[in-house]
Scaffold this motif. Sequence first.
Motif, PDB file in Angstrom:
ATOM      1  N   ALA A  91      66.071  81.032 110.943  1.00  0.00           N
ATOM      2  CA  ALA A  91      66.898  82.817 111.121  1.00  0.00           C
ATOM      3  C   ALA A  91      67.092  83.158 112.003  1.00  0.00           C
ATOM      4  CB  ALA A  91      65.214  83.578 110.557  1.00  0.00           C
ATOM      5  N   ALA A  92      66.710  82.824 113.400  1.00  0.00           N
ATOM      6  CA  ALA A  92      67.235  83.416 114.101  1.00  0.00           C
ATOM      7  C   ALA A  92      69.225  83.546 114.542  1.00  0.00           C
ATOM      8  CB  ALA A  92      66.565  83.033 115.694  1.00  0.00           C
ATOM      9  N   ALA A  93      69.474  82.210 114.048  1.00  0.00           N
ATOM     10  CA  ALA A  93      71.205  82.268 113.519  1.00  0.00           C
ATOM     11  C   ALA A  93      72.055  82.882 112.774  1.00  0.00           C
ATOM     12  CB  ALA A  93      71.401  81.278 114.151  1.00  0.00           C
ATOM     13  N   ILE A  94      71.038  83.725 112.129  1.00  0.00           N
ATOM     14  CA  ILE A  94      71.611  84.351 110.525  1.00  0.00           C
ATOM     15  C   ILE A  94      72.767  85.514 111.464  1.00  0.00           C
ATOM     16  CG2 ILE A  94      71.865  85.849 108.621  1.00  0.00           C
ATOM     17  CD1 ILE A  94      69.360  84.483 108.111  1.00  0.00           C
ATOM     18  N   PRO A  95      73.933  85.198 110.842  1.00  0.00           N
ATOM     19  CA  PRO A  95      74.572  86.865 111.727  1.00  0.00           C
ATOM     20  C   PRO A  95      74.565  87.643 110.877  1.00  0.00           C
ATOM     21  CG  PRO A  95      76.006  84.841 110.713  1.00  0.00           C
ATOM     22  CD  PRO A  95      74.878  84.056 110.161  1.00  0.00           C
ATOM     23  N   SER A  96      74.673  88.311 110.055  1.00  0.00           N
ATOM     24  CA  SER A  96      74.611  89.318 109.714  1.00  0.00           C
ATOM     25  C   SER A  96      73.629  89.593 107.937  1.00  0.00           C
ATOM     26  CB  SER A  96      76.081  90.410 109.175  1.00  0.00           C
ATOM     27  OG  SER A  96      76.735  89.214 107.973  1.00  0.00           O
ATOM     28  N   PHE A  97      72.910  90.650 107.792  1.00  0.00           N
ATOM     29  CA  PHE A  97      73.137  90.979 106.334  1.00  0.00           C
ATOM     30  C   PHE A  97      73.201  91.101 104.807  1.00  0.00           C
ATOM     31  CE2 PHE A  97      69.567  89.280 109.596  1.00  0.00           C
ATOM     32  CZ  PHE A  97      68.639  88.303 108.784  1.00  0.00           C
ATOM     33  N   PRO A  98      73.572  91.460 104.080  1.00  0.00           N
ATOM     34  CA  PRO A  98      72.564  90.600 103.018  1.00  0.00           C
ATOM     35  C   PRO A  98      73.013  88.658 103.388  1.00  0.00           C
ATOM     36  CG  PRO A  98      73.943  92.093 102.005  1.00  0.00           C
ATOM     37  CD  PRO A  98      73.974  92.838 103.412  1.00  0.00           C
ATOM     38  N   ALA A  99      72.056  87.961 103.665  1.00  0.00           N
ATOM     39  CA  ALA A  99      72.624  86.839 103.449  1.00  0.00           C
ATOM     40  C   ALA A  99      71.526  85.754 102.240  1.00  0.00           C
ATOM     41  CB  ALA A  99      71.386  86.387 104.971  1.00  0.00           C
ATOM     42  N   VAL A 100      72.572  85.016 102.082  1.00  0.00           N
ATOM     43  CA  VAL A 100      71.737  83.930 101.376  1.00  0.00           C
ATOM     44  C   VAL A 100      71.024  82.687 101.254  1.00  0.00           C
ATOM     45  CG1 VAL A 100      73.404  82.978  98.745  1.00  0.00           C
ATOM     46  CG2 VAL A 100      74.366  85.112 100.026  1.00  0.00           C
ATOM     47  N   PRO A 112      72.214  79.043 108.661  1.00  0.00           N
ATOM     48  CA  PRO A 112      72.824  79.623 108.366  1.00  0.00           C
ATOM     49  C   PRO A 112      75.010  79.574 108.734  1.00  0.00           C
ATOM     50  CG  PRO A 112      71.768  80.118 110.367  1.00  0.00           C
ATOM     51  CD  PRO A 112      71.595  78.499 109.826  1.00  0.00           C
ATOM     52  N   ARG A 113      74.912  78.476 108.824  1.00  0.00           N
ATOM     53  CA  ARG A 113      76.680  77.975 109.511  1.00  0.00           C
ATOM     54  C   ARG A 113      77.570  78.887 107.544  1.00  0.00           C
ATOM     55  NH1 ARG A 113      75.016  79.172 114.092  1.00  0.00           N
ATOM     56  NH2 ARG A 113      74.168  77.446 115.251  1.00  0.00           N
ATOM     57  N   GLY A 114      77.025  78.319 106.941  1.00  0.00           N
ATOM     58  CA  GLY A 114      77.326  78.445 105.931  1.00  0.00           C
ATOM     59  C   GLY A 114      76.671  79.620 105.040  1.00  0.00           C
ATOM     60  N   SER A 115      77.134  79.898 103.949  1.00  0.00           N
ATOM     61  CA  SER A 115      76.812  80.991 103.029  1.00  0.00           C
ATOM     62  C   SER A 115      76.243  79.475 102.017  1.00  0.00           C
ATOM     63  CB  SER A 115      77.632  81.436 102.172  1.00  0.00           C
ATOM     64  OG  SER A 115      76.972  82.578 101.380  1.00  0.00           O
ATOM     65  N   GLY A 116      74.767  80.165 101.288  1.00  0.00           N
ATOM     66  CA  GLY A 116      73.573  79.891 101.109  1.00  0.00           C
ATOM     67  C   GLY A 116      74.280  79.146  99.158  1.00  0.00           C
ATOM     68  N   SER A 117      73.158  78.720  98.607  1.00  0.00           N
ATOM     69  CA  SER A 117      73.331  77.676  97.544  1.00  0.00           C
ATOM     70  C   SER A 117      72.970  78.982  96.540  1.00  0.00           C
ATOM     71  CB  SER A 117      73.022  76.350  97.137  1.00  0.00           C
ATOM     72  OG  SER A 117      71.999  76.305  97.734  1.00  0.00           O
ATOM     73  N   TYR A 118      72.055  79.759  96.661  1.00  0.00           N
ATOM     74  CA  TYR A 118      71.451  80.693  96.118  1.00  0.00           C
ATOM     75  C   TYR A 118      72.473  81.597  95.735  1.00  0.00           C
ATOM     76  CZ  TYR A 118      66.750  79.747  97.614  1.00  0.00           C
ATOM     77  OH  TYR A 118      65.471  78.857  98.564  1.00  0.00           O
ATOM     78  N   ALA A 119      73.151  80.729  95.379  1.00  0.00           N
ATOM     79  CA  ALA A 119      74.664  82.046  94.736  1.00  0.00           C
ATOM     80  C   ALA A 119      75.601  81.077  93.275  1.00  0.00           C
ATOM     81  CB  ALA A 119      75.541  81.941  95.677  1.00  0.00           C
TER      82      ALA A 119
END
Length: 324
Positions: A57-66, A98-105
Amino acid sequence: MADAMRALVIDEAGEGAELRVGEVPRPLRVSDEVLVRVIAAGVNPIDRKTKLGKGVAAAIPSFPAVLGNDFAGVVETVPYAAHPLQPGDRVYGMTRVPRGSGSYAEYVSVSSMSVAPMPVATGFVEAAAVPCAALTAWGAVVDVARAHDGQRMLIHAGAGGVGHFAVQLASYFGAHVTATGSSENAEFLASLGARRVIDYTSERFEEVAGEQDVVIDLIGNVVDETGTRSLRVLRRGGLVVNVPTRSWPTMAEEAEAAGVRATGYSVSPDARTLAVISRLIDDGSVRVHVDGEYPLDLGEAAHRRLGEGHVRGKLVLRVAPDPA
Ligand SMILES: NC(=O)c1ccc[n+]([C@@H]2O[C@H](COP(=O)([O-])OP(=O)(O)OC[C@H]3O[C@@H](n4cnc5c(N)ncnc54)[C@H](OP(=O)(O)O)[C@@H]3O)[C@@H](O)[C@H]2O)c1
């Protein structure tokens, strides 16, 4: 192609965070990346930990996040004409939140090194259950512990996502596997190749397991001192592989004092190993167990269920219907 896509997002990471369906920009494919239209996304403990403010979580650059690391889907576009994967291919693999966007998408764009042809023998939902858990099992059991004939290996949480692959892979390579799990999973674990099952709810594994060469620890010291107690079953010079990151901070000192080796582990989204795993699934050597399939908008329910700690095999989110 539209610029937006449907995704399951979090607006913050922390104790109160919840998954919600929203619209986010569709990822733009660059460099060696393959754009994949996601049909199903596997659910992993790291997704839930991250949502709750732990994990990455600490490395998530911005929200909303996938969130979401596992996907199975169909190749949309590739980096160059003669790429080994082609539009329309059925593939699976791992993103690296969080280096790329997630797969819940609906779409992911991932390095060519992280996507492989999915098994022919499975549908998208089963395939999406494989990447993170099976690559972790392979990494811990084969790459690190070097599973081989006659090796005595104790696998904690053998009925879970990572565990059910770990038991099968260790058995495939000839190890003599003892697995821990509750009595409800005894038959399941035996069917995966475990020679012995220890019901952790009624027995102390360190009193009954006998001497082991390796412990694959999928629990750590967060539950009932499982890591520390594991040291007591290892032969001198034996190895414990502790998979849940940060679950046993004093591991190195304790292992040294006990005269055994100890290591953590971190999974790599390795498409070449995933291609080998596809072969093992297709020839029937390894099977995938999906305990529940959830539509994307019930992602929070899937996370709640995972959080209870007793999923057999995997949970998977259905992102889109199977392609015609
Ligand atoms: N470092 C990495 O790269 C990496 C990669 C993947 C996963 N992980 C971590 O590895 C851990 C395992 O992941 P997972 O996906 O396999 O989890 P999981 O699927 O949620 O594990 C569920 C299983 O754990 C069993 N279990 C619960 N408490 C137990 C206990 N005290 N002793 C033995 N078994 C117990 C349950 O069996 P019963 O229902 O029979 O109780 C259930 O089958 C997680 O902490 C995850 O974050 C780390």
